[in-house]
Design an enzyme around this catalytic site. Structure first.
Site, short mmCIF file in Angstrom:
data_model
loop_
_atom_site.label_atom_id
_atom_site.label_comp_id
_atom_site.label_asym_id
_atom_site.label_seq_id
_atom_site.Cartn_x
_atom_site.Cartn_y
_atom_site.Cartn_z
N HIS A 61 -9.56 1.34 4.53
CA HIS A 61 -8.32 1.51 5.29
C HIS A 61 -8.59 2.44 6.48
O HIS A 61 -9.38 3.38 6.36
CB HIS A 61 -7.21 2.08 4.40
CG HIS A 61 -5.86 1.99 5.05
ND1 HIS A 61 -5.46 2.89 6.00
CD2 HIS A 61 -4.87 1.09 4.92
CE1 HIS A 61 -4.25 2.54 6.42
NE2 HIS A 61 -3.87 1.45 5.78
N GLY A 108 2.39 2.12 10.85
CA GLY A 108 3.37 3.19 10.75
C GLY A 108 4.06 3.52 12.07
O GLY A 108 4.73 4.54 12.19
N ASN A 124 0.89 -1.17 0.00
CA ASN A 124 0.00 0.00 0.00
C ASN A 124 0.92 1.21 0.00
O ASN A 124 1.51 1.54 1.02
CB ASN A 124 -0.90 -0.02 1.25
CG ASN A 124 -1.73 1.26 1.37
OD1 ASN A 124 -1.73 2.09 0.46
ND2 ASN A 124 -2.42 1.41 2.49
N TRP A 125 1.03 1.84 -1.16
CA TRP A 125 1.97 2.95 -1.29
C TRP A 125 1.47 4.22 -0.61
O TRP A 125 2.21 5.19 -0.48
CB TRP A 125 2.24 3.23 -2.77
CG TRP A 125 3.05 2.17 -3.47
CD1 TRP A 125 3.38 0.92 -2.99
CD2 TRP A 125 3.64 2.26 -4.78
NE1 TRP A 125 4.13 0.24 -3.92
CE2 TRP A 125 4.31 1.04 -5.02
CE3 TRP A 125 3.66 3.25 -5.76
CZ2 TRP A 125 5.00 0.79 -6.21
CZ3 TRP A 125 4.35 3.00 -6.95
CH2 TRP A 125 5.00 1.78 -7.17
N LYS A 126 0.18 4.24 -0.24
CA LYS A 126 -0.43 5.42 0.39
C LYS A 126 -0.20 6.66 -0.48
O LYS A 126 -0.23 6.54 -1.70
CB LYS A 126 0.10 5.58 1.82
CG LYS A 126 -0.10 4.29 2.62
CD LYS A 126 0.07 4.45 4.10
CE LYS A 126 -0.19 3.11 4.79
NZ LYS A 126 -0.15 3.18 6.24
N GLY A 182 2.83 -1.12 4.22
CA GLY A 182 2.94 0.30 3.93
C GLY A 182 4.39 0.68 3.68
O GLY A 182 4.94 0.45 2.59
N GLY A 183 5.04 1.24 4.69
CA GLY A 183 6.40 1.76 4.58
C GLY A 183 7.38 0.85 3.86
O GLY A 183 8.10 1.29 2.94
N GLU A 237 -7.00 4.79 7.64
CA GLU A 237 -6.74 6.21 7.34
C GLU A 237 -7.94 6.83 6.64
O GLU A 237 -8.27 8.00 6.89
CB GLU A 237 -5.45 6.33 6.50
CG GLU A 237 -4.22 6.05 7.36
CD GLU A 237 -3.04 5.44 6.61
OE1 GLU A 237 -3.00 5.51 5.37
OE2 GLU A 237 -2.15 4.88 7.29
N GLU A 240 -5.68 -4.92 10.18
CA GLU A 240 -4.65 -3.93 10.46
C GLU A 240 -4.95 -3.22 11.78
O GLU A 240 -5.75 -2.28 11.81
CB GLU A 240 -4.61 -2.89 9.34
CG GLU A 240 -4.29 -3.46 7.99
CD GLU A 240 -3.63 -2.42 7.07
OE1 GLU A 240 -2.53 -2.70 6.61
OE2 GLU A 240 -4.21 -1.34 6.88
N SER A 259 3.26 -2.33 10.25
CA SER A 259 4.70 -2.44 10.51
C SER A 259 5.26 -3.81 10.15
O SER A 259 6.17 -4.31 10.81
CB SER A 259 5.02 -2.08 11.96
OG SER A 259 4.65 -0.73 12.24
P1 13P Z 1 2.94 0.26 7.67
O1 13P Z 1 3.42 -1.03 7.05
O2 13P Z 1 3.70 1.47 7.21
O3 13P Z 1 2.81 0.14 9.15
O4 13P Z 1 1.44 0.48 7.10
C1 13P Z 1 0.55 -0.55 7.17
C2 13P Z 1 -0.65 -0.19 6.38
O5 13P Z 1 -1.39 0.70 6.76
C3 13P Z 1 -0.89 -0.92 5.15
O6 13P Z 1 -2.16 -0.64 4.63
#
Ligand code: 13P
Length: 250
Positions: free
Chosen positions: A95, A173, A10-12, A234-235, A97, A167, A213
């Site tokens: 998600h 994050g 997930n590149w956000k 994510g990251g 967010e 999640e 994470s």
């Molecule tokens: P991180 O891997 O950066 O914690 O993010 C997880 C996430 O929200 C994937 O959708």
């Protein structure tokens, strides 16, 4: 029954179109693993160039959001048929967010889930508890509520192809991964709920990811758990590390 693992990035809100193509090229030789499904969920503006850049590879492209209407006066939104036409196979829905910052609720998400299926796009439906909810001991109650509402009216045949991402919000994050045991416990709880709402065959087929994470050093332990069928990353999906997660079994 063995479910095929699905590792999705997930590149956000990261990477411009040219940066996105550069990242795809950087990861190209690192994400080969015939035994898993690999997906890049990218910002809307990156979809067209990324679909082009992954052509001929094992990588599928996903969107990070979509609207439930077919077309029309919804300024700033993107419709499922547009995503489909661009070559999108998956869409992240719900998600945390989007739930938190953009106030997406389960009634809206239910419409989006149904529209995605109707349009031939596989939803990656996210759920998860806050730290406060975990500490109060209501994690599973909360997740059951989310999933039941989000899947209202969705058929067993559709759910068999669905991807659910567990999640925990406190792990996103933060560098604070859920332990493999904590993640397994909730993923199993979700599978039990699907069995309750549908049947055993549907519960056995639905794929459940962990996200929060996840990185090259904890992926193998998480993915070894019986009810964890993949990761939503994510990251670490923006770095060569993503290749190590995809090849967690090598
Ligand atoms: P991180 O891997 O950066 O914690 O993010 C997880 C996430 O929200 C994937 O959708």
């Amino acid at each position: 029954m063995s479910r095929r693992k699905i590792i999705a990035g997930n590149w956000k809100m990261n990477k411009s179109p040219s940066e996105a193509v550069a990242l795809v090229n950087e990861l190209k030789d690192l994400v080969n693993n015939d035994e898993v499904d690999v997906v890049y969920c990218v910002p809307a503006i990156d979809i067209v160039p990324v679909v082009e850049a992954v052509k001929g590879s094992n990588v599928a492209v996903g969107a990070e959001n979509m609207y439930f209407e077919e077309s029309g006066a919804y300024t700033g939104e993107i419709a499922a048929p547009m995503l489909k036409d661009a070559g999108v196979k998956y869409v992240i829905l719900g998600h945390s967010e989007r739930r938190d910052y953009f106030k997406e609720d389960d009634v809206l998400l239910n419409k989006k889930v149904k529209k995605a299926f109707e349009s031939g796009i596989t939803p990656i439906l996210c759920c998860g508890e806050s730290l406060e909810q975990r500490e109060l001991g209501v994690t599973m109650d909360w997740i059951r509520l989310q999933i039941k509402s989000d899947l209202d009216g969705v058929t067993a045949e559709q759910v068999k192809t669905l991807v659910i991402a567990y999640e925990p919000i406190w792990a996103i994050g933060t560098g604070k991964t859920a332990t493999a045991e904590q993640a397994q416990e909730v993923c199993k709880g979700i599978r039990d709920l699907i069995a309750e709402m549908y049947d055993e065959a549907t519960a056995e087929a639905v794929r459940i990811q962990y996200g929060g994470s996840m990185n090259a050093s904890n992926a193998a332990e998480l993915l070894a758990k019986p009810d964890i069928d993949g990761g939503l990353i994510g990251g670490a999906s923006l770095k060569p590390d993503f290749g190590k997660i995809v090849n967690y079994n090598k």
